[in-house]
Design an enzyme around this catalytic site. Structure first.
Site, PDB file in Angstrom:
ATOM      1  N   LYS A 170       0.790  -1.215  -0.063  1.00  9.72           N
ATOM      2  CA  LYS A 170      -0.041  -0.078  -0.008  1.00  9.72           C
ATOM      3  C   LYS A 170       0.970   1.075   0.075  1.00  9.72           C
ATOM      4  O   LYS A 170       1.487   1.525   1.129  1.00  9.72           O
ATOM      5  CB  LYS A 170      -0.945   0.058   1.303  1.00  9.72           C
ATOM      6  CG  LYS A 170      -2.299   0.362   1.164  1.00  9.72           C
ATOM      7  CD  LYS A 170      -2.258   2.016   0.629  1.00  9.72           C
ATOM      8  CE  LYS A 170      -2.140   3.109   1.986  1.00  9.72           C
ATOM      9  NZ  LYS A 170      -1.787   4.185   1.396  1.00  9.72           N
ATOM     10  N   GLU A 245       8.695   2.029  11.246  1.00 14.37           N
ATOM     11  CA  GLU A 245       9.827   2.974  10.826  1.00 14.37           C
ATOM     12  C   GLU A 245       9.312   4.358  10.936  1.00 14.37           C
ATOM     13  O   GLU A 245       8.534   4.849   9.736  1.00 14.37           O
ATOM     14  CB  GLU A 245      10.317   2.551   9.346  1.00 14.37           C
ATOM     15  CG  GLU A 245      11.062   0.949   9.497  1.00 14.37           C
ATOM     16  CD  GLU A 245      12.247   1.034  10.086  1.00 14.37           C
ATOM     17  OE1 GLU A 245      12.857   1.829  10.545  1.00 14.37           O
ATOM     18  OE2 GLU A 245      12.678  -0.202  10.356  1.00 14.37           O
ATOM     19  N   CYS A 279      13.499  10.946   6.405  1.00 15.80           N
ATOM     20  CA  CYS A 279      13.315  10.787   8.023  1.00 15.80           C
ATOM     21  C   CYS A 279      14.572  10.797   8.979  1.00 15.80           C
ATOM     22  O   CYS A 279      14.439  11.062  10.153  1.00 15.80           O
ATOM     23  CB  CYS A 279      12.601   9.430   8.176  1.00 15.80           C
ATOM     24  SG  CYS A 279      13.583   8.080   7.195  1.00 15.80           S
ATOM     25  N   GLU A 379       9.060  17.100  14.401  1.00 18.71           N
ATOM     26  CA  GLU A 379       9.685  16.745  13.241  1.00 18.71           C
ATOM     27  C   GLU A 379       8.893  17.882  12.293  1.00 18.71           C
ATOM     28  O   GLU A 379       7.778  17.563  12.014  1.00 18.71           O
ATOM     29  CB  GLU A 379       9.456  15.228  12.723  1.00 18.71           C
ATOM     30  CG  GLU A 379       9.902  15.115  11.384  1.00 18.71           C
ATOM     31  CD  GLU A 379       9.734  13.556  10.963  1.00 18.71           C
ATOM     32  OE1 GLU A 379       8.286  13.132  11.132  1.00 18.71           O
ATOM     33  OE2 GLU A 379      10.462  12.766  10.475  1.00 18.71           O
TER      34      GLU A 379
END
Ligand code: NAD
Length: 477
Positions: A170, A245, A279, A379
């Site tokens: 996906k 993750e 990331c 973030e």
């Protein structure tokens, strides 16, 4: 405009059961770039059933057969590299000047590395009373974000196939196209039907049914910490394995005595590449307070080298963010940083008028950031660097570790030995020393709220395995 009409399930292109579609927007122009099917719950059922049926036969194929299949897919990617590059430029705005290097070629090479690792599945450990071996975990759901869409797909698909798992993939809503091309590549290979199934669709609509499905044995999820928590909650009642993750806010310690020009250049380039949407980006640069002025001067000059603009222009090395939603999030953080009292050295909320249709944000650097500011704790996922001064190295290590995240980190010191000593004190899954770069042979994954799994290399393969012990009565024949 590209129109993709079907999902890839059980070795066939089939219409979505609901007939819904999803627009893919080019973030450089705000225009519709492609339309893809939006899968529904019935499509999930079909894909999971196909993956379950295929598992028995695929999981016992010799590892040489699985390795050959992985290489056949990599060959197909090589042959259609231009299409893969175009899909990523058009859907996420990655500049064409860097897309091959940072998005596509590395992904093809990394996929091949799992063909090399596949024979690891044949190894077993023999003890006096027992034998330990590895088997494929089963049906795996692979959910990915949009920032390195092909690399993230390969980082899950490669080890899953090498281990003998079957998959339902996906991709992110924003970047489904490279997955559709990959499905077409796979369709030309002799991979048995049902081993690879692709659902394009909306995570908030089909994520729960995918992750809670009793016939799914594992979910490998890459994305935001918030969505990762939802995935784990959906998966918990069926006690399946969840590999997460997630996000990061990685620190980069420049130690006293380091080569300041090289270190600051490395840090600024690291946060700016891919328009800050990595990331593991080194979002917090920790520098000796007495060198702050020099650091600022070098950082501004490196930031000024970045050419923001149309991703199709060969001189552009920074494109737009991957969506207008992401642009508004990043701009809100920049406003917050200014309001919190950080010093804006360059960039900010203005971009050139001719870029106003796209999701652009200029390379932005804040100095005099204190680690308790929102821009140092959350973030941002954009081209925004926070420079944080420190008084001594123990304080730098404490600031580096003062975060909910623990994905990556970096140290630049006068010499490698002292960089390693500092690195050992950092609570993060990776630490880049003396200007090192990403390497897909090294395990990658987070401490703390950055996740709980490892991707790439042998550790990445092991995520897709179950350990079995064969206990032997030593008296028996
Ligand atoms: P996101 O969490 O919004 O979406 C990621 C994927 O999750 C998409 O495919 C989305 O459709 C799906 N999803 C959303 N809600 C879901 C649900 N309830 N159930 C199942 N699936 C669901 O993340 P994003 O904005 O696309 O990506 C950016 C984030 O990804 C950043 O936080 C970044 O740090 C993180 N990221 C982490 C890594 C890593 O390896 N640790 C790598 C790249 C990106």
């Amino acid at each position: 405009m590209n129109t993709f009409e079907q999902l890839y399930i059980d070795g066939n292109w089939i219409n979505s059961q609901g007939g819904d579609t999803l627009d893919v927007i080019n973030p450089a122009t705000a225009e519709v770039y492609a339309t893809v099917p939006s899968a529904n719950k019935q499509d999930v059922e079909l894909a999971v059933a196909a993956a379950k049926r295929a598992f028995g036969e695929w999981s016992v194929q010799p590892t040489a057969v699985r390795a050959a299949m992985i290489n056949a897919i990599a060959d197909g990617m090589e042959a259609r590299k231009d299409e893969l590059i175009e899909s990523i430029v058009g859907s996420m705005g990655c500049p064409i000047s860097i897309a091959e290097d940072i998005q596509v070629q590395g992904s093809i090479d990394a996929l091949r590395s799992f063909a090399v690792l596949a024979p690891e599945m044949d190894k077993q450990e023999t003890f006096d009373s027992h034998i330990v071996l590895s088997e494929a975990v089963g049906v795996c759901v692979l959910i990915n974000p949009w920032n390195y869409p092909l690399s993230q797909l390969v980082g899950k698909l490669g080890p899953a196939l090498a281990a003998g798992c079957t998959v339902v993939v996906k991709p992110a809503e924003q970047t489904p196209l490279q997955d559709l091309i990959l499905a077409d590549i796979i369709n030309q290979t002799p991979l048995p039907k049902g081993v690879f199934n692709l659902l394009t669709g909306v995570g908030s609509q089909i994520g729960e049914v995918l992750c809670s499905h009793p016939d799914v044995d594992m979910v490998s999820f890459t994305g935001s910490t918030q969505a990762g928590i939802k995935v784990a909650q959906s998966a918990a009642p069926t006690v399946k394995r969840v590999c997460q993750e997630l996000g990061g806010k990685s620190p980069f310690i420049i130690a006293p005595g380091a080569d300041l020009n090289a270190a600051v250049r490395y840090g600024v380039e690291d946060i700016m590449i891919n328009t800050g949407q990595s990331c593991n980006a080194l979002a917090r640069m920790l520098v000796p307070a007495e060198q702050l002025k020099d650091v600022e001067r070098i950082a501004i000059s490196v930031a000024n080298e970045w050419q923001l603009g149309d991703p199709r222009d060969i001189d552009t090395n920074m494109g737009p963010l991957s969506s207008h939603l992401q642009q508004s999030r990043v701009l809100a953080y920049i406003e917050k940083g200014i309001a919190e009292g950080a010093t804006l050295l360059c960039g900010g909320t203005d971009v050139a008028k001719e870029l106003s249709k796209g999701a652009y944000v200029a390379p932005t650097i804040f100095s005099n950031v204190s680690n308790d500011m929102t821009i140092a704790q959350e973030e941002i996922f954009g081209p925004v660097l926070c420079i944080i001064p420190y008084d001594d190295i123990e304080q730098a290590i404490a600031i580096a570790n003062d975060t909910q995240f623990g994905l990556s980190s970096a140290v630049y010191a006068a010499e490698r030995k002292s960089a390693i000593e500092i690195a050992k004190k950092l609570r993060a899954g990776q630490c880049y020393l003396q200007g090192a770069y990403f390497n897909s042979d090294a395990p990658f994954g987070g401490y703390k709220q950055s996740g709980n799994g490892r991707e790439w290399g042998l550790d990445g393969l092991k995520e897709y395995t179950e350990t079995k012990a064969l206990l032997i009565d030593t008296e028996a024949k």
